[in-house]
Design an enzyme around this catalytic site. Structure first.
Site, mmCIF file in Angstrom:
data_model
loop_
_atom_site.group_PDB
_atom_site.id
_atom_site.type_symbol
_atom_site.label_atom_id
_atom_site.label_comp_id
_atom_site.label_asym_id
_atom_site.label_seq_id
_atom_site.Cartn_x
_atom_site.Cartn_y
_atom_site.Cartn_z
ATOM 1 N N HIS A 101 25.208 53.494 -17.443
ATOM 2 C CA HIS A 101 25.096 54.925 -17.162
ATOM 3 C C HIS A 101 23.923 55.532 -17.918
ATOM 4 O O HIS A 101 23.769 56.751 -17.955
ATOM 5 C CB HIS A 101 26.391 55.652 -17.561
ATOM 6 C CG HIS A 101 27.624 55.041 -16.985
ATOM 7 N ND1 HIS A 101 28.437 54.188 -17.706
ATOM 8 C CD2 HIS A 101 28.159 55.129 -15.750
ATOM 9 C CE1 HIS A 101 29.428 53.789 -16.937
ATOM 10 N NE2 HIS A 101 29.292 54.324 -15.742
ATOM 11 N N GLY A 153 -21.677 44.722 6.254
ATOM 12 C CA GLY A 153 -21.557 43.364 6.776
ATOM 13 C C GLY A 153 -22.536 43.101 7.905
ATOM 14 O O GLY A 153 -23.171 42.027 7.975
#
Length: 609
Positions: free
Chosen positions: A240, A593
């Site tokens: 908890h 590219g």
């Protein structure tokens, strides 16, 4: 900061969670009317003669919600008969627990086999389950209760509350469920559950604690750094978010495991009123590595490795290893380990009961390893190594290109030098329309090609070998998408030339091989001409090369340059990093590219003048 959760209204969350479970498991689960209770569908029968409790002991567990899959996820054959859900981190009511007992347990006069309540050691749970147990017994239902207190973070002498019940409870569910499924009576099932409960030890750790749904702000109890600026973690905190043993600077995975095992081992277990180490060399262990809710599967596997490696280095045998979410704490970024030594007269029985199959939806079955000193998975499958054919050169088609070797050496060298020198330009373009690494990647590949050319690792005796070696050089040096795409092109060109028909490799065959390489880049990469990639230079160059039967390199270079220039006017991209960018960012900058391809083909044309 307000926490972010998938939630509607916090007060309705448990009911909506139950509804979600019933949607997921329409045949497996049923809700008990008027209560936040989940039962196995076999209890839906109205025929008392067919009631499951006629043939086996029922098992019930539960507690506050927020620890899923505990406990509703463990409702199934050879596990829990049902689960009672409290509010978020709150004990379920006596009325709901009692209603679950009544639904799952016939009276003795009706032939009921009894019911075992498996309860985590929290005051509210103990009291509420205990009261329901007493009322049920008064009604003629045979009910017993086992309390699990497996958390090794709480000192044994620290008050009367005792250790908390944490993930080791799941092992009690599994083994007691196996015993009930075998038809053992309530006393024997209870004894087995008590044995497991007293033998298992657990400890949790977390990098960040839990924030519950409905909270006004994120729980940052130990998210801040220490005085030296080191991020903090906590050892021994509860499910908890209760404070643990101590906070400390973040440790490595191996060190976390070492610390957790040391604490668990020192805490020990009670054997005949004497505290002994939890495990000893040659013990066979069940090891449960539990995700507390917010830890990645990747990290869980790392922690499991650290824990099991150290346990086995200490001489133990981790016979069953479970890794996953078993008892969580909402989003807590943490994990726990529960260790159950299977020792003594019932060691074999524990493993056998643990291995009983279940259809509980939350259970992650262990991969059973029974025989031999080493796991079968420790033995690697041998890699198949394909040796280069010593006679491959004899099987290659002859080269019908005049002075191929010298031309190939010069072209490869000049193109690699030009590409390496173009790094600043390619980097500039890629910084605008990509992620900025194109120039460095191309330069790295070019330098590798030059190195292999100088050391004669790059062969120029035959185009089949030249393209294959270029592919190897690119594979070893470039990385990234551009690297693998260029490798694909070179490999496809090589294999295409390997099977040429006719008397040998001609310039036209080289043009066809280049076209095949371009098509491989398109097929595997997914881009097309017009996608704003290197293919916008490659495909036009290939078309021009084919039109001239491979003899007009200048026309091919011109087509490549035109295609590369055209990418600057393309305002959208279908592939690559540019796909994420806006029209304003792309406009006016060519694809790096494509620029690189045009540069290489232009250099080739000049070398052949």
């Amino acid at each position: 900061m307000k926490p972010k959760k998938f939630i509607n209204i916090a007060a309705d969350a448990v009911d909506e969670f139950i509804s979600g479970l019933l949607i997921q498991y329409p045949n497996h689960l049923r809700k008990l009317a008027n209560h936040q209770v989940i039962l196995h569908s076999s209890f839906a029968t109205q025929n008392k003669d067919a009631h499951p409790n006629k043939s086996r002991v029922s098992l019930l567990s539960g507690g506050g919600s927020g620890h899923e899959p505990s406990h509703a996820g463990f409702v199934g054959e050879n596990m829990l008969s049902g689960a009672i859900l409290g509010g978020i981190f709150a004990s379920p009511s006596v009325n709901s627990i009692l209603a679950a007992i009544r639904a799952a347990t016939l009276t003795s006069s009706e032939g009921g086999k009894g019911c075992l309540l498996i309860v985590k050691n929290y005051t509210g749970d103990r009291l509420n389950f205990g009261m329901a147990c007493e009322i049920a017994n008064a009604e003629g239902r045979l009910v017993k209760m086992v309390v699990v207190a497996d958390d090794c973070a709480i000192e044994r002498k620290k008050g009367i509350t005792g250790a908390r019940g944490v993930a080791g409870t799941v092992l009690v569910h599994k083994i007691a469920g196996g015993a009930a499924g075998k038809g053992l009576d309530l006393d024997k099932v209870t004894k087995i559950a008590e044995t497991v409960s007293k033998s298992v030890g657990s400890l949790g750790c977390a990098l960040n604690t839990v924030t519950i749904p409905g909270a006004d702000k994120v729980n940052d109890r130990f998210s801040k750094a220490d005085d030296a600026g080191e991020p903090m973690m906590e050892l021994g905190l509860g499910i908890h978010g209760e404070a643990g043993i101590r906070q400390c600077p973040l440790m490595s995975c191996d060190d976390i495991a070492k610390e957790m095992l040391s604490i668990i081992q020192s805490y020990g277990r009670d054997v005949d009123s004497k505290i002994v180490p939890l495990y000893k060399p040659n013990d066979e262990l069940i090891v449960l590595v539990n995700n507390l809710g917010g830890t990645s599967n990747f990290e869980m596997s790392l922690l499991a490795r650290s824990l099991v490696t150290q346990l086995e280095a200490a001489g133990c045998k981790a016979k069953r290893v479970l890794v996953g979410s078993f008892m969580t704490s909402f989003d807590m970024q943490g994990a726990s380990v529960s260790i159950l030594p299977c020792t003594g007269d019932i060691s074999k029985d524990l493993l056998n009961l643990f291995d009983e199959k279940t259809d509980a939806p939350g259970w992650l079955a262990a991969d059973v390893w029974n025989n031999g000193d080493n796991r079968p998975s420790a033995s690697e499958i041998e890699e198949i190594v394909v040796e280069k054919d010593a006679n491959a050169a004899e099987n290659l088609p002859p080269v019908l290109i005049n002075d191929y070797s010298n031309k190939a050496r010069d072209i490869v060298s000049q193109c690699a030098i030009a590409l390496a020198n173009a790094e600043p330009t390619l980097t500039k373009y890629d910084t605008i329309v990509g992620d900025g690494d194109c120039g460095i990647t191309m330069q790295r590949g070019a330098k590798e090609v030059l190195s292999r050319l100088e050391s004669k690792l790059l062969r120029v005796d035959n185009p089949v070998n030249t393209f294959a070696d270029l592919a190897d050089a690119v594979s070893a040096s470039m990385g990234g998408s551009s690297g693998i795409l260029l490798e694909l092109m070179f490999r496809k060109a090589s294999t295409s030339l390997q099977s040429v028909s006719g008397d040998g490799i001609t310039p036209k065959d080289m043009a066809v091989a280049f076209r095949n390489g371009c098509e491989a880049v398109s097929f595997y990469g997914g881009a097309q001409e017009g996608s704003r990639t290197m293919l916008d230079a490659m495909f036009p160059a290939s078309a021009a090369m084919l039109a001239g039967d491979g003899a007009d390199m200048q026309a091919s270079a011109n087509a490549a340059q035109k295609g590369a220039d055209a990418t600057a006017a393309m305002i959208s991209a279908d592939a690559g990093r540019s796909n994420y960018l806006s029209e304003e960012v792309l406009k006016g900058t060519p694809d790096p590219g494509a620029v690189a391809v045009a540069l290489v083909l232009g250099t080739m044309a000049k070398a052949l003048e």
